[in-house]
Scaffold this active site. Sequence first.
Site, PDB file in Angstrom:
ATOM      1  N   ARG A  16       0.812  -1.215   0.000  1.00 10.69           N
ATOM      2  CA  ARG A  16       0.000   0.000   0.000  1.00 10.69           C
ATOM      3  C   ARG A  16       0.851   1.274   0.000  1.00 10.69           C
ATOM      4  O   ARG A  16       0.349   2.363  -0.197  1.00 10.69           O
ATOM      5  CB  ARG A  16      -0.947  -0.020   1.212  1.00 10.69           C
ATOM      6  CG  ARG A  16      -2.033  -1.069   1.092  1.00 10.69           C
ATOM      7  CD  ARG A  16      -2.707  -1.393   2.426  1.00 10.69           C
ATOM      8  NE  ARG A  16      -1.902  -2.286   3.253  1.00 10.69           N
ATOM      9  CZ  ARG A  16      -2.266  -2.768   4.438  1.00 10.69           C
ATOM     10  NH1 ARG A  16      -3.434  -2.417   4.952  1.00 10.69           N
ATOM     11  NH2 ARG A  16      -1.477  -3.569   5.123  1.00 10.69           N
ATOM     12  N   THR A  80       1.567 -12.457   9.149  1.00 10.84           N
ATOM     13  CA  THR A  80       2.259 -12.085  10.389  1.00 10.84           C
ATOM     14  C   THR A  80       2.458 -13.298  11.307  1.00 10.84           C
ATOM     15  O   THR A  80       3.456 -13.390  12.019  1.00 10.84           O
ATOM     16  CB  THR A  80       1.483 -10.982  11.136  1.00 10.84           C
ATOM     17  OG1 THR A  80       0.097 -11.350  11.188  1.00 10.84           O
ATOM     18  CG2 THR A  80       1.600  -9.636  10.438  1.00 10.84           C
ATOM     19  N   ASN A 166      -6.521  -3.652  17.103  1.00 12.14           N
ATOM     20  CA  ASN A 166      -5.259  -4.302  17.449  1.00 12.14           C
ATOM     21  C   ASN A 166      -4.110  -3.448  16.951  1.00 12.14           C
ATOM     22  O   ASN A 166      -4.032  -3.131  15.766  1.00 12.14           O
ATOM     23  CB  ASN A 166      -5.245  -5.678  16.757  1.00 12.14           C
ATOM     24  CG  ASN A 166      -3.881  -6.344  16.784  1.00 12.14           C
ATOM     25  OD1 ASN A 166      -3.129  -6.180  17.748  1.00 12.14           O
ATOM     26  ND2 ASN A 166      -3.569  -7.084  15.737  1.00 12.14           N
ATOM     27  N   ASN A 383      40.281  28.330  -6.291  1.00 10.05           N
ATOM     28  CA  ASN A 383      40.997  27.347  -5.472  1.00 10.05           C
ATOM     29  C   ASN A 383      41.352  26.077  -6.236  1.00 10.05           C
ATOM     30  O   ASN A 383      42.109  25.264  -5.755  1.00 10.05           O
ATOM     31  CB  ASN A 383      40.183  26.994  -4.233  1.00 10.05           C
ATOM     32  CG  ASN A 383      38.831  26.401  -4.579  1.00 10.05           C
ATOM     33  OD1 ASN A 383      38.269  26.703  -5.626  1.00 10.05           O
ATOM     34  ND2 ASN A 383      38.318  25.561  -3.712  1.00 10.05           N
ATOM     35  N   SER A 402      35.981  44.911  -5.372  1.00  9.74           N
ATOM     36  CA  SER A 402      34.966  44.076  -6.031  1.00  9.74           C
ATOM     37  C   SER A 402      35.524  43.375  -7.259  1.00  9.74           C
ATOM     38  O   SER A 402      36.455  43.854  -7.900  1.00  9.74           O
ATOM     39  CB  SER A 402      33.789  44.951  -6.467  1.00  9.74           C
ATOM     40  OG  SER A 402      33.171  45.486  -5.317  1.00  9.74           O
TER      41      SER A 402
HETATM   42  C1  UD1 Z   1      -1.697  -5.818  11.203  1.00 11.62           C
HETATM   43  C2  UD1 Z   1      -2.636  -6.678  12.059  1.00 11.62           C
HETATM   44  C3  UD1 Z   1      -3.884  -5.859  12.386  1.00 11.62           C
HETATM   45  C4  UD1 Z   1      -3.485  -4.599  13.098  1.00 11.62           C
HETATM   46  C5  UD1 Z   1      -2.466  -3.805  12.270  1.00 11.62           C
HETATM   47  C6  UD1 Z   1      -1.916  -2.665  13.092  1.00 11.62           C
HETATM   48  C7  UD1 Z   1      -2.331  -9.012  11.433  1.00 11.62           C
HETATM   49  C8  UD1 Z   1      -2.869 -10.140  10.633  1.00 11.62           C
HETATM   50  N1  UD1 Z   1      -2.997  -7.856  11.327  1.00 11.62           N
HETATM   51  O1  UD1 Z   1      -2.386  -5.573   9.989  1.00 11.62           O
HETATM   52  O2  UD1 Z   1      -4.748  -6.615  13.211  1.00 11.62           O
HETATM   53  O3  UD1 Z   1      -4.626  -3.806  13.340  1.00 11.62           O
HETATM   54  O4  UD1 Z   1      -1.350  -4.625  11.899  1.00 11.62           O
HETATM   55  O5  UD1 Z   1      -1.082  -1.835  12.336  1.00 11.62           O
HETATM   56  O6  UD1 Z   1      -1.348  -9.174  12.145  1.00 11.62           O
HETATM   57  N2  UD1 Z   1       4.966  -8.816   8.047  1.00 11.62           N
HETATM   58  C9  UD1 Z   1       5.954  -9.759   7.951  1.00 11.62           C
HETATM   59  N3  UD1 Z   1       5.692 -10.924   7.284  1.00 11.62           N
HETATM   60  C10 UD1 Z   1       4.491 -11.181   6.718  1.00 11.62           C
HETATM   61  C11 UD1 Z   1       3.482 -10.222   6.826  1.00 11.62           C
HETATM   62  C12 UD1 Z   1       3.742  -9.039   7.507  1.00 11.62           C
HETATM   63  O7  UD1 Z   1       7.052  -9.572   8.456  1.00 11.62           O
HETATM   64  O8  UD1 Z   1       4.347 -12.261   6.141  1.00 11.62           O
HETATM   65  C13 UD1 Z   1       5.257  -7.558   8.757  1.00 11.62           C
HETATM   66  C14 UD1 Z   1       5.112  -6.356   7.873  1.00 11.62           C
HETATM   67  O9  UD1 Z   1       6.350  -6.045   7.276  1.00 11.62           O
HETATM   68  C15 UD1 Z   1       4.665  -5.276   8.826  1.00 11.62           C
HETATM   69  C16 UD1 Z   1       3.945  -6.028   9.917  1.00 11.62           C
HETATM   70  O10 UD1 Z   1       4.303  -7.388   9.780  1.00 11.62           O
HETATM   71  O11 UD1 Z   1       5.761  -4.590   9.396  1.00 11.62           O
HETATM   72  C17 UD1 Z   1       2.421  -5.893   9.766  1.00 11.62           C
HETATM   73  O12 UD1 Z   1       2.018  -6.372   8.499  1.00 11.62           O
HETATM   74  P1  UD1 Z   1       0.909  -5.631   7.657  1.00 11.62           P
HETATM   75  O13 UD1 Z   1       0.706  -6.384   6.399  1.00 11.62           O
HETATM   76  O14 UD1 Z   1       1.196  -4.201   7.582  1.00 11.62           O
HETATM   77  O15 UD1 Z   1      -0.372  -5.880   8.590  1.00 11.62           O
HETATM   78  P2  UD1 Z   1      -1.682  -4.993   8.676  1.00 11.62           P
HETATM   79  O16 UD1 Z   1      -2.557  -5.305   7.544  1.00 11.62           O
HETATM   80  O17 UD1 Z   1      -1.337  -3.585   8.878  1.00 11.62           O
HETATM   81 CA    CA Z   2       0.527  -2.480   8.894  1.00 12.50          CA
END
Ligand code: UD1
Ligand code: CA
Length: 452
Positions: A16, A80, A166, A383, A402
């Site tokens: 995004r 995540t 969350n 220089n 000047s």
């Molecule tokens: C996540 C939470 C959501 C919360 C929000 C807060 C989950 C499923 N959702 O959503 O509930 O409200 O954060 O900001 O956890 N990442 C990895 N590996 C992956 C996927 C993600 O390392 O496979 C890392 C991303 O780089 C990022 C973080 O985890 O730093 C969060 O991932 P992102 O996809 O941004 O989750 P959200 O949709 O924002």
């Molecule tokens: Ca996020």
Amino acid sequence: MSQLEICILAAGLGKRMKSTAPKVMHAIAGRPMLAHLLDTAALLTPDRIHVVVGHGAEQVEAGFADQGLNFVHQPKQLGTGHAVMQALSHVNPDARLLILLGDAPLMTRATLARLTETDADLAVLTVELSDPAGYGRIIRDAGGKFRAIVEQRDATPEQQRVREINTGVMIASANGLARWLGDVGRDNDQGEYLLTDIVACAVAEAASVQAVLADDPVEVQGINTLAQLAALEREFQLRQAKRLMEAGVQMMDPGRFDLRGTLVAGTGCRIDVGCVFEGDCRIGNNVSVGPNCTLRDCRIEDGAEIRANTVIDGALVGPDCVVGPFARLRPGTELAREVGIGNFVEVKNATIGERTKASHLSYLGDANIGAGVNIGAGTITCNYDGVEKHQTTIADGVFVGSNTALVAPVMIGERSTIAAGSVITHTVPDQHLAVARGRQSNVANWKRPEKN
Ligand code: UD1
Ligand code: CA
């Protein structure tokens, strides 16, 4: 108390963001988001910090090498929950693991401490937002007990009305996490292993689950889009500006102030709109900085006045100097007290003595200029011979007329005078007049050519 380890999830691309750089490398106040988070993580003195990397892993690892971090690779970003699973094999099974999201950079130690202090089996940091769109919702039963997290995409219209969300920050034992994550599938709208699903798993096995409500939405804000990044940047800047105002710095508009580094200021300072401070800046007492100035890694001493649209980088400005408008001080510039550097004057790697003035349109590079010198408009220290840089030395009390070119290496003796328009290639001894230009000759009754 069992050991504490920290896991930061930073493998995502951040679709995004519509950017090619890994999301955690995007900067807040000039530093990658991840740097802010690591600073705070270190304050909790964990036994170990794991960073899950995937997208742009090389870039993230290179940016944070030699910090004792354990980088865990997640080549495919399957969610995540999957990210935490990759880290778990590196975590001491008896430790408690605090999970942070790399894209929520402004967490404070105090808020995180509220999580580490709970004795729940699983504690989740939550916050209430006026606009919860896009975040996972905290689902409670009729008795108000925390039962589950449901992602926006999987939420019913009724669940979408919940404003408690969350933050993504959680703490649990490594053991518990491994067990609950073992039960998490990918049967959801995004087809990912969602960390958030562990809440329902923990509830199902009657573990104690707690939601810890944070009171500051800005601090726990997650960044998914460039618009959110910009909004958080502004909030961060506003907070820095307020801290400086509380310490006695007058800001013409705290909403138009940017500090990407540190600024230490004395009393009675005044900063006009549109200024950017970078690196390590120190300003003394009663310093005024006019509108639209950029200051980086510099020291400005008491009573100095920096006028509009001036750029200062790696320079020392002595007491009561006046610099600008439209001046540029480059690295290695050292101005003694009461020096005047005016518009369109560029100074580089040069020391300039007390009360010396260069008021207009000059280049002073690789120079050692004494006290009480007058540098006329259009003076250039030549220089560079195309291969090497050479030094110009101008002793005390010199008057440079000047439009003078000083071809370095060259030395101008004390209280000497250089006639305007000179090209100086040899030493000028003390108290001499040097004239180095064609003589004027006048032709009487000169007739201009005329058209027939
Ligand atoms: C996540 C939470 C959501 C919360 C929000 C807060 C989950 C499923 N959702 O959503 O509930 O409200 O954060 O900001 O956890 N990442 C990895 N590996 C992956 C996927 C993600 O390392 O496979 C890392 C991303 O780089 C990022 C973080 O985890 O730093 C969060 O991932 P992102 O996809 O941004 O989750 P959200 O949709 O924002
Ligand atoms: Ca996020």
